[in-house]
Design an enzyme around this catalytic site. Structure first.
Site, short mmCIF file in Angstrom:
data_model
loop_
_atom_site.label_atom_id
_atom_site.label_comp_id
_atom_site.label_asym_id
_atom_site.label_seq_id
_atom_site.Cartn_x
_atom_site.Cartn_y
_atom_site.Cartn_z
N GLU A 103 1.00 -1.24 0.16
CA GLU A 103 0.02 0.11 0.00
C GLU A 103 1.06 1.16 -0.01
OE1 GLU A 103 -3.10 0.34 2.95
OE2 GLU A 103 -2.96 2.40 2.72
N GLU A 114 -3.23 11.30 1.48
CA GLU A 114 -4.26 11.00 2.61
C GLU A 114 -4.46 12.24 3.47
OE1 GLU A 114 -5.30 7.31 5.51
OE2 GLU A 114 -3.51 7.74 5.20
#
Ligand SMILES: *[C@@H]1O[C@H](CO)[C@@H](O)[C@H](O)[C@H]1NC(C)=O
Length: 254
Positions: A143, A148
């Protein structure tokens, strides 16, 4: 290990030079210009469905193209939805929101890599959890969170080797009402195993992280406006918007 002689290095250098010049556009900057452009590169919701690890359920109705090359994801407060489940845990759904996923998968090949870039107008209120990220097709990790926002007013850049071994960099995110440029360069680390990830915000290098054993592993690319979860709760009562433009993916894979 012995150092290779010049005669063995030369063909390698020539090979590196020729593959480095072979940049290919996987997703063009125009992919949010029209529905046809969108459909060629993207599909709605997560690769696995409508739910994940937060309080929003994704729905196609919450992702829209405004005709000026901007994708808008809108989270709207709702009631009466059934719970989501994640990791065996029930999660209350308080929002319908939007997610899109690239149709292409991205695996860094030997000597190659990708650039993932775009301009983002991302909400930073508590309970808003927008992201631009890559996650493994065949298992997790890999990932890479190219960006974010977790309701703190900052933007985070993360790489997960495992659930307990992760690198994260939190950076100030001024003027969230403006678009900011995000660029994530993922490259072969040239050790037969790992990738190197460089994160840029508004043209400035803000973090360099390693992806352990990511080489050759296919990844999904997802843009989503999740809510609550890691960004706190309760989230906003009014509509929350996350906008993206000039999204582009370039491949340097040989
Ligand atoms: C993840 O693995 C890479 C490659 O081994 C390494 O460079 C990096 O430091 C690791 N990340 C963390 C947080 O330990």
């Amino acid at each position: 290990m012995h150092f290779p002689s010049t005669s063995t290095l030369l063909p390698l250098l020539l090979l590196a030079a020729s593959s480095a010049s072979a940049v290919r556009t996987i997703i063009p900057k125009t992919s949010f210009n029209s529905q046809a452009d969108f459909d060629a590169a993207w599909a709605y919701n997560y690769p696995w469905g409508t739910d994940h690890n937060g309080g929003a359920r994704m729905a196609q109705s919450q992702a829209s193209l405004s005709g000026d090359g901007v994708l808008t994801l809108t989270a709207r407060k709702v009631s009466g939805q059934k719970d989501a489940t994640h990791g065996g845990r029930a999660i209350k759904i308080h929002y319908l929101s939007g997610a899109v996923r690239a149709r292409a998968h991205f695996a860094v090949a030997r000597g190659g890599g990708y650039d993932f870039l775009g301009e983002f107008r991302a909400p930073t209120a508590r309970g808003a959890w927008p992201a631009f990220w890559l996650t493994g097709v065949e298992g997790w990790p890999p990932e890479i969170d190219a960006a974010e926002w977790k309701g703190t007013g900052k933007v985070s850049f993360n790489t997960f080797n495992t659930s307990s071994e992760l690198a994260w960099t939190d950076v100030a995110y001024p003027s969230p009402e403006r678009f900011h440029a995000v660029r994530c360069e993922v490259r072969d680390a040239m050790n037969q195993r790992d990738v190197l990830v460089r994160f840029y915000l508004d043209g400035q290098l803000v973090a360099t992280q390693g992806g352990g054993d990511f080489l050759g592993k296919p990844m999904y690319l997802i843009i989503n406006l999740q809510m609550e979860g890691s960004s706190g709760s309760p989230g906003p009562a009014s509509d929350t918007l996350y906008q993206v433009r000039n999204l582009e993916v370039l491949s340097y894979n040989p």
